[in-house]
Design an enzyme around this catalytic site. Structure first.
Site, PDB file in Angstrom:
ATOM      1  N   GLN A   1      10.938  -0.421  17.067  1.00  0.00           N
ATOM      2  CA  GLN A   1      12.152  -0.046  16.339  1.00  0.00           C
ATOM      3  C   GLN A   1      13.397  -0.123  17.232  1.00  0.00           C
ATOM      4  OE1 GLN A   1      11.464   1.309  12.938  1.00  0.00           O
ATOM      5  NE2 GLN A   1      13.587   0.730  12.611  1.00  0.00           N
TER       6      GLN A   1
ATOM      7  N   LYS B   1      10.651   6.995  15.306  1.00  0.00           N
ATOM      8  CA  LYS B   1       9.676   6.809  14.225  1.00  0.00           C
ATOM      9  C   LYS B   1       8.916   8.117  14.050  1.00  0.00           C
ATOM     10  CE  LYS B   1       8.074   3.736  11.325  1.00  0.00           C
ATOM     11  NZ  LYS B   1       8.744   2.635  10.628  1.00  0.00           N
TER      12      LYS B   1
ATOM     13  N   LYS C   1      14.375  -3.757  17.285  1.00  0.00           N
ATOM     14  CA  LYS C   1      14.772  -4.181  15.932  1.00  0.00           C
ATOM     15  C   LYS C   1      16.165  -3.652  15.603  1.00  0.00           C
ATOM     16  CE  LYS C   1      11.714  -3.336  13.003  1.00  0.00           C
ATOM     17  NZ  LYS C   1      10.745  -2.959  11.978  1.00  0.00           N
TER      18      LYS C   1
ATOM     19  N   ASP D   1       8.698   4.565   4.980  1.00  0.00           N
ATOM     20  CA  ASP D   1       7.802   3.539   5.542  1.00  0.00           C
ATOM     21  C   ASP D   1       6.567   3.594   4.639  1.00  0.00           C
ATOM     22  OD1 ASP D   1       7.435   1.725   8.118  1.00  0.00           O
ATOM     23  OD2 ASP D   1       5.517   2.711   7.854  1.00  0.00           O
TER      24      ASP D   1
ATOM     25  N   SER E   1      19.882   0.537   5.931  1.00  0.00           N
ATOM     26  CA  SER E   1      19.944   1.981   6.172  1.00  0.00           C
ATOM     27  C   SER E   1      21.202   2.325   6.960  1.00  0.00           C
ATOM     28  CB  SER E   1      18.717   2.453   6.959  1.00  0.00           C
ATOM     29  OG  SER E   1      17.634   2.693   6.108  1.00  0.00           O
TER      30      SER E   1
HETATM   31  P1  NDP Z   1       4.242   0.808   0.973  1.00  0.00           P
HETATM   32  O1  NDP Z   1       3.532   2.092   1.187  1.00  0.00           O
HETATM   33  O2  NDP Z   1       5.265   0.714  -0.102  1.00  0.00           O
HETATM   34  O3  NDP Z   1       3.196  -0.374   0.740  1.00  0.00           O
HETATM   35  C1  NDP Z   1       2.189  -0.642   1.673  1.00  0.00           C
HETATM   36  C2  NDP Z   1       1.292  -1.727   1.081  1.00  0.00           C
HETATM   37  O4  NDP Z   1       0.382  -2.150   2.086  1.00  0.00           O
HETATM   38  C3  NDP Z   1       0.459  -1.230  -0.078  1.00  0.00           C
HETATM   39  O5  NDP Z   1       0.198  -2.284  -0.957  1.00  0.00           O
HETATM   40  C4  NDP Z   1      -0.814  -0.763   0.630  1.00  0.00           C
HETATM   41  O6  NDP Z   1      -1.965  -0.764  -0.201  1.00  0.00           O
HETATM   42  C5  NDP Z   1      -0.952  -1.836   1.693  1.00  0.00           C
HETATM   43  N1  NDP Z   1      -1.700  -1.316   2.838  1.00  0.00           N
HETATM   44  C6  NDP Z   1      -1.435  -0.226   3.590  1.00  0.00           C
HETATM   45  N2  NDP Z   1      -2.370  -0.077   4.541  1.00  0.00           N
HETATM   46  C7  NDP Z   1      -3.229  -1.094   4.380  1.00  0.00           C
HETATM   47  C8  NDP Z   1      -4.407  -1.497   5.061  1.00  0.00           C
HETATM   48  N3  NDP Z   1      -4.868  -0.794   6.107  1.00  0.00           N
HETATM   49  N4  NDP Z   1      -5.043  -2.612   4.618  1.00  0.00           N
HETATM   50  C9  NDP Z   1      -4.577  -3.311   3.591  1.00  0.00           C
HETATM   51  N5  NDP Z   1      -3.447  -2.985   2.894  1.00  0.00           N
HETATM   52  C10 NDP Z   1      -2.802  -1.892   3.305  1.00  0.00           C
HETATM   53  O7  NDP Z   1       4.883   0.447   2.409  1.00  0.00           O
HETATM   54  P2  NDP Z   1       6.089  -0.538   2.725  1.00  0.00           P
HETATM   55  O8  NDP Z   1       6.067  -1.694   1.817  1.00  0.00           O
HETATM   56  O9  NDP Z   1       7.311   0.274   2.874  1.00  0.00           O
HETATM   57  O10 NDP Z   1       5.695  -1.011   4.212  1.00  0.00           O
HETATM   58  C11 NDP Z   1       4.846  -2.130   4.459  1.00  0.00           C
HETATM   59  C12 NDP Z   1       5.019  -2.612   5.887  1.00  0.00           C
HETATM   60  O11 NDP Z   1       6.386  -2.956   6.121  1.00  0.00           O
HETATM   61  C13 NDP Z   1       4.690  -1.565   6.978  1.00  0.00           C
HETATM   62  O12 NDP Z   1       4.158  -2.223   8.102  1.00  0.00           O
HETATM   63  C14 NDP Z   1       6.060  -0.999   7.318  1.00  0.00           C
HETATM   64  O13 NDP Z   1       6.077  -0.427   8.627  1.00  0.00           O
HETATM   65  C15 NDP Z   1       6.905  -2.243   7.234  1.00  0.00           C
HETATM   66  N6  NDP Z   1       8.332  -2.011   7.051  1.00  0.00           N
HETATM   67  C16 NDP Z   1       8.802  -1.324   5.965  1.00  0.00           C
HETATM   68  C17 NDP Z   1      10.152  -1.130   5.797  1.00  0.00           C
HETATM   69  C18 NDP Z   1      10.726  -0.510   4.575  1.00  0.00           C
HETATM   70  O14 NDP Z   1      11.945  -0.559   4.412  1.00  0.00           O
HETATM   71  N7  NDP Z   1       9.942   0.069   3.684  1.00  0.00           N
HETATM   72  C19 NDP Z   1      11.112  -1.597   6.827  1.00  0.00           C
HETATM   73  C20 NDP Z   1      10.521  -2.380   7.881  1.00  0.00           C
HETATM   74  C21 NDP Z   1       9.182  -2.533   7.984  1.00  0.00           C
HETATM   75  P3  NDP Z   1      -2.413   0.585  -0.988  1.00  0.00           P
HETATM   76  O15 NDP Z   1      -1.504   0.678  -2.166  1.00  0.00           O
HETATM   77  O16 NDP Z   1      -3.834   0.349  -1.310  1.00  0.00           O
HETATM   78  O17 NDP Z   1      -2.204   1.704  -0.007  1.00  0.00           O
END
Ligand code: NDP
Length: 444
Positions: free
Chosen positions: A110, A125, A113, A165, A376
């Protein structure tokens, strides 16, 4: 042994068992060798030793009561990693896999980034090993209120500004903000990703996914290419995945596969995003449902198979280490041309090597998913200025920032003789600004 190797060795010895933190530090530090060759004064100031040690780590217990009256205790974390260029900024993750190593890897990433966004934000974080899946709204609220009852004393609009997140979306941010305001009696921009009715910014929800597509589009444009007609695979079906899919589709791409943690869907006709959104956002259900609702689509249990589907563009948007060397080899063999990371550290070190060797355009997370935190920072600017910008205004700023990041990492890679290596470019460009700020502020 070089200075960088010495610090990396020390880091592994002093933080035993923190495998995700070791992985992220290895990826970052080894690319910084050329910077230290150019700046011997950094070693004298123990700059790297200070850079890899968080300024503050807060660990706390989070007790809460479920709907049946049972008491549970989860672990809470906030790592305030580096405030050289601005207040700590970084999301909160609620997922059973959360531990100190995961939070530290995310915090370290972070810092760089946030630097790349060009906005005045430091790196932090946090999160908890709490699992929101299957919990009632009341249970989520009880957990969030308990979490904030400790966290509130460590954060503030000019100190540390958390966001969402994995597992922390609009609902959780609302409960966290409500409790902060109640305890602190202040309606300030202490969290980002807030609802539009209480200080949020337009486009924040969409920003990470849109930003991912904008930076990939710029990499394509400079090669005379575009998303038009491309076959795309997106892993995950959460916040980042959904808006990456929306933007890629709007630019003419065909997204054929997505997943959640149980399995993946393949739709050769192109994913119908409104069906995914209804299942994942409204019903909080499982993606398996998609196959039951859309004829011709197929659901396969387990996630790994998604990377064997032929595609031009792969956008991993779920979680860390979802693409290993074998997955990367399948993607390369099937003709992938661009890999851009929406999730944090979704590719293992071996997978990154595989992409590099094959000459794939690889955009690493700290550049490719910086759109979320950049927006953000725009939310923070609107909060402190009591302003509310239009969607078009925020979207344009986001796009400009992502295009700026692409050119910044491209230039840094070229400057050090690693043309096209965006891992080197992103790490170096992000680090140079933080290093400069740390040197200017003395030994702190
Ligand atoms: P969400 O909780 O909205 O979505 C996460 C998704 O990933 C879900 O579909 C979840 O499935 C799946 N998932 C989580 N863990 C696993 C796993 N171990 N194996 C397979 N699928 C998995 O999170 P975000 O979309 O916010 O975040 C996704 C990624 O993006 C993370 O790495 C986060 O750190 C990164 N990120 C997010 C930001 C943001 O603004 N939100 C900014 C920058 C980075 P299920 O529904 O089954 O849990």
């Amino acid at each position: 042994m070089t200075y960088v190797e010495k610090v990396l060795k020390q880091l592994k010895e002093r933080n035993p068992g923190e495998k995700e933190f070791h992985q992220a530090a290895t990826e970052i530090l080894l690319t910084l060798e050329p910077v230290f060759d150019k700046h011997p004064e950094y070693e004298k100031a123990a700059l790297l030793e200070r850079f890899v040690e968080p300024e503050r780590v807060i660990l706390f217990r989070v007790p809460w009561i479920d709907d049946n009256g049972n008491v549970h205790v989860n672990k809470g974390y906030r790592v305030q990693f580096n405030s050289a260029i601005g207040p700590y900024k970084g999301g909160l993750r609620f997922h059973p896999s959360v531990n100190l190593s995961v939070i530290k890897f995310l915090g370290l990433e972070q810092i760089l980034k946030n630097s790349l966004t060009g906005q005045p934000i430091g790196g932090g974080k946090g999160g908890s090993d709490f699992d929101p899946k299957g919990k009632s709204d009341r249970e989520i609220m009880a957990f969030c209120q308990s979490f904030m009852t400790e966290l509130y004393r460590h954060i503030g609009p000019d100190t540390d500004v958390p966001a969402g997140d994995i597992g922390v979306g609009g609902r959780e941010i609302g409960y966290l903000f409500g409790q902060y305001k109640r305890i602190h009696d202040e309606h300030t921009g202490v969290l980002t990703g807030r609802g539009l009715s209480y200080g949020g910014s337009l486009i924040r929800k969409e920003a990470t996914g849109y930003g991912l597509v904008y930076i990939t589009e710029e990499a394509m444009r400079l090669r005379g290419d575009s998303f038009e007609g491309k076959t795309v695979i997106i892993s995950g079906s959460g916040n980042v995945a959904i808006y990456a899919c929306e933007k890629a589709q709007s630019l003419g791409a065909k997204v054929v596969a997505m997943y959640d943690s149980d399995g993946y869907i393949y739709d050769k006709n192109g994913i119908q995003l409104e069906v995914v959104r209804k299942i994942k956002e409204e019903e909080r259900g499982r993606i398996k449902e998609y196959a039951a609702r859309v004829p011709g689509s197929v659901y396969t249990p387990g996630c790994k198979g998604i990377w064997t589907i032929p595609c031009d563009v792969a956008l991993p948007c779920a979680t860390q280490n979802e693409i290993d060397a074998k997955d990367a080899e399948s993607l390369v063999k099937n003709g992938v041309k661009y890999v851009a990371e929406g999730a944090n550290m979704p590719s293992t070190l071996e997978a990154i090597d595989t992409f590099k060797r094959a000459g794939i355009i690889f955009l690493p997370a700290k550049a490719a998913n910086a759109g979320g935190v950049a927006t953000s920072a725009l939310e923070m600017a609107q909060s402190s200025g009591r302003l509310f910008w239009s969607s078009a205004e925020v979207d344009q700023k986001l796009k400009d920032i992502m295009i700026g990041i692409y050119h910044n990492i491209d230039a840094a890679a070229k400057k050090y003789g690693f043309d096209g290596d965006y891992v080197m470019g992103a790490n170096i460009a992000g680090f140079e600004k933080v290093a400069d700020a740390m040197m200017a502020q003395g030994i702190v």
